[in-house]
Design an enzyme around this catalytic site. Sequence first.
Site, short mmCIF file in Angstrom:
data_model
loop_
_atom_site.label_atom_id
_atom_site.label_comp_id
_atom_site.label_asym_id
_atom_site.label_seq_id
_atom_site.Cartn_x
_atom_site.Cartn_y
_atom_site.Cartn_z
N MET A 32 42.38 41.47 51.12
CA MET A 32 41.72 40.27 51.63
C MET A 32 42.07 39.09 50.71
SD MET A 32 38.25 41.47 53.47
CE MET A 32 37.23 41.68 52.04
N HIS A 36 44.34 40.49 42.25
CA HIS A 36 44.18 40.72 40.81
C HIS A 36 45.06 41.91 40.43
CE1 HIS A 36 41.66 43.98 42.15
NE2 HIS A 36 40.91 43.15 42.81
N HIS A 39 45.25 45.00 42.60
CA HIS A 39 46.19 44.93 43.74
C HIS A 39 47.62 45.10 43.26
CE1 HIS A 39 42.81 42.33 45.41
NE2 HIS A 39 42.94 43.26 46.32
N ASP A 153 36.80 51.63 45.95
CA ASP A 153 36.10 51.65 47.24
C ASP A 153 36.21 53.06 47.81
OD1 ASP A 153 35.47 48.75 47.49
OD2 ASP A 153 37.63 48.60 47.28
N ILE A 179 41.43 50.20 38.58
CA ILE A 179 41.92 49.49 37.39
C ILE A 179 40.75 48.70 36.80
CG2 ILE A 179 43.65 47.84 36.51
CD1 ILE A 179 44.91 50.35 37.72
N SER A 189 38.09 41.21 43.50
CA SER A 189 38.24 39.79 43.82
C SER A 189 36.94 39.04 43.55
CB SER A 189 38.62 39.62 45.29
OG SER A 189 39.80 40.34 45.54
O1 PAF Z 1 39.41 46.70 50.39
C1 PAF Z 1 39.67 45.65 50.99
O2 PAF Z 1 40.13 44.67 50.40
C2 PAF Z 1 39.40 45.55 52.48
O3 PAF Z 1 38.27 46.26 52.83
C3 PAF Z 1 40.61 45.98 53.32
C4 PAF Z 1 40.94 47.45 53.12
C5 PAF Z 1 41.81 45.11 52.98
C6 PAF Z 1 40.30 45.79 54.81
O4 PAF Z 1 40.01 44.46 55.11
#
Ligand code: PAF
Length: 279
Positions: A32, A36, A39, A153, A179, A189
Amino acid sequence: MTGFQTFSDFVGLKGFLKTLSKDSTIGLVPTMGALHFGHISLIKRALKENDIVVVTLFVNPKQFNNTSDLSNYPRVPEEDIKLLDSFKRLCVCIPQEGDVYPENDPYQEVQLGLLDQVLEGEFRPGHFAGVAHVVHNLIRIIEPAKAYFGLKDAQQLAVINLMVNATRLPVDIIACETIRNSDGLALSSRNALLSKENIIDASVIYETLAFVKDNIRKIGAVEIKKKAIARFKNSNLKIEYIGLVNRDSFQPFTDGGEGGICCLAAYCNGVRLIDNVLF
Ligand code: PAF
């Protein structure tokens, strides 16, 4: 070798992907935005395991159950692109809502059962339905061989695995380590919304999770949960939930069982943070 490319819709992205050799493998890192180093680590892993990597930046309105959370969510696409533009074999796609959710939307809603009712599911009604929907559509449109998600998550990951199995999408879901910064705070984020003092206050999260991991087998699930809650009472964070469950089924953890996970959500100066530890 392809360089860095950006696309503002899937038509352009798919057109480009079609120009690659037929046996090229695509790795997908859905995000989204507000990128950081968490990612970046997903992207580096995806680059190691695929010929080309697609990163999507899309703040998915369907997964926000709170309008102020959606409007406050950090959006910094120029900074995101700057962070990525030195990577080769990388495409960034910033689609519009109508691209992700077309009129003849192919998604047939998957029932998420317990995953939608406990922990995050209990406190964010509709959130996981929105995650399952967007991830399904992104995978269906982009057709990656592998898609990468962070273990921070963990419940989202379980939802995505369930959705992929139920819809038989031909993709491997790759779970990647959380991380953390030098104090143990999981990168997110949302950390961009925290002050320096907030970040120090938030260290109670990692300390509590480490305490749970080290002591759960000695004192059991009921006692450890009480002690974990007490740690938050003595802090500047407000705990929303803390739960000990089986990491696959998300059924309550029973002492003596294997494969547990402790998940929590807490507010730090109004910013909602989640984290977990496997034990
Ligand atoms: O983890 C996230 O950033 C969001 O939930 C995802 C997997 C990109 C879906 O919008």
